[in-house]
Design an enzyme around this catalytic site. Structure first.
Site, short mmCIF file in Angstrom:
data_model
loop_
_atom_site.label_atom_id
_atom_site.label_comp_id
_atom_site.label_asym_id
_atom_site.label_seq_id
_atom_site.Cartn_x
_atom_site.Cartn_y
_atom_site.Cartn_z
N ASP A 11 0.78 -1.24 0.00
CA ASP A 11 0.00 0.00 0.00
C ASP A 11 0.81 1.29 0.00
O ASP A 11 0.49 2.24 0.74
CB ASP A 11 -0.94 0.02 1.21
CG ASP A 11 -1.97 -1.10 1.18
OD1 ASP A 11 -1.94 -1.92 0.24
OD2 ASP A 11 -2.80 -1.16 2.10
N ASP A 53 -4.89 -0.63 -1.79
CA ASP A 53 -6.29 -0.43 -1.44
C ASP A 53 -6.99 0.11 -2.69
O ASP A 53 -6.45 0.98 -3.39
CB ASP A 53 -6.44 0.58 -0.30
CG ASP A 53 -6.32 -0.05 1.07
OD1 ASP A 53 -6.15 -1.28 1.15
OD2 ASP A 53 -6.38 0.69 2.07
N HIS A 55 -10.74 1.08 -2.89
CA HIS A 55 -12.07 1.12 -2.28
C HIS A 55 -13.12 1.76 -3.18
O HIS A 55 -12.81 2.72 -3.91
CB HIS A 55 -12.02 1.92 -0.97
CG HIS A 55 -11.14 1.33 0.07
ND1 HIS A 55 -11.34 0.07 0.59
CD2 HIS A 55 -10.06 1.84 0.73
CE1 HIS A 55 -10.42 -0.17 1.51
NE2 HIS A 55 -9.62 0.88 1.61
N HIS A 70 -10.44 7.27 1.37
CA HIS A 70 -9.07 7.22 0.85
C HIS A 70 -8.95 6.09 -0.17
O HIS A 70 -9.72 5.14 -0.15
CB HIS A 70 -8.06 7.00 1.98
CG HIS A 70 -8.27 5.70 2.72
ND1 HIS A 70 -9.16 5.59 3.76
CD2 HIS A 70 -7.73 4.46 2.55
CE1 HIS A 70 -9.15 4.34 4.22
NE2 HIS A 70 -8.29 3.63 3.49
N LYS A 95 -7.08 -4.96 -3.23
CA LYS A 95 -7.90 -5.37 -2.09
C LYS A 95 -8.86 -4.26 -1.69
O LYS A 95 -8.70 -3.11 -2.09
CB LYS A 95 -7.01 -5.76 -0.89
CG LYS A 95 -6.11 -4.65 -0.37
CD LYS A 95 -5.12 -5.20 0.65
CE LYS A 95 -4.15 -4.15 1.15
NZ LYS A 95 -4.75 -3.19 2.09
N CYS A 139 -1.97 -2.39 7.75
CA CYS A 139 -1.90 -3.32 6.62
C CYS A 139 -0.61 -4.14 6.57
O CYS A 139 -0.64 -5.31 6.17
CB CYS A 139 -2.13 -2.57 5.31
SG CYS A 139 -3.81 -1.88 5.22
#
Length: 202
Positions: A11, A53, A55, A70, A95, A139
């Site tokens: 990340d 990430d 999202h 974020h 993810k 993470c």
């Protein structure tokens, strides 16, 4: 060092670096260090993977006020830090794509083919995962613990991770948890020296 090693970069995205929506203090300082690891592992022909990430705009991960929005899919904040020198053949592990999941661990993610991280690593013959990135106490911690649960040898690259430290000492506690779960810790000189002696993946 051989192909049983993998450098796993967690990340290192714009939103987790200074100026981002959920910045880790001095998070960008890991970038040049990680780039040195990339050169070392790349020269040895080892697998390099990077989690991100990714999202949706509305997700339980942003609920309750714990985290601001974020790394929203398709935004600049979700991009890898521009200074990160990922090789063209690096595996990107995505993810947190569903609105009903948090997905701190890279082992919750999958690559472009849909293969879960753990399955992909095993298919590639990886037995030892070297972990760098952001953030130590979230993470990175979750990924390291899941790697141990999945049976991988784990080394946390402590000169290439930074933490959030919502509570003072969270990052130190996370490192202790990783060690208690069976992970090792190392810095670049340690890994470079071991690689030169063919020891890094034993």
């Amino acid at each position: 060092m051989d192909r049983s090693c993998c450098l796993l970069i967690v990340d290192v995205q714009v939103d987790f670096c200074p100026g981002g929506a959920l910045a880790v203090k001095d998070g960008d300082l890991v970038v040049p260090v990680i780039n040195e690891y990339v050169r070392l592992f790349g020269a040895a022909g080892c697998l390099i993977a990077a989690t991100r990430d990714w999202h949706p705009a509305k997700t339980v991960h942003f609920g309750g006020g714990k985290w601001p929005p974020h790394c929203v899919q398709g935004t600049r904040g979700a991009e890898f830090h521009p200074g990160l020198r990922l090789p063209s053949n690096a595996r990107v592990i995505t993810k947190g794509t569903r609105p009903d999941e948090d997905s701190y661990s890279g082992f919750d993610g999958s690559d472009a083919s849909g293969a879960r991280l753990g399955d992909m690593l095993k298919k590639e013959g990886v037995g030892h995962v070297f972990i760098a990135g952001l953030a130590t106490d979230y993470c990175v911690r979750a990924t390291a613990l899941d790697a141990r649960k999945a049976g991988f040898k784990v080394t946390a690259l402590i000169d290439a991770i930074k933490g959030v430290d919502v509570k003072p000492g969270d990052s130190k506690t996370a490192i202790i948890e990783m060690i208690e779960a069976g992970a090792d810790t190392a810095t670049f000189p340690d890994v470079k020296k071991a690689a030169g002696h063919g020891e890094a993946c034993q």
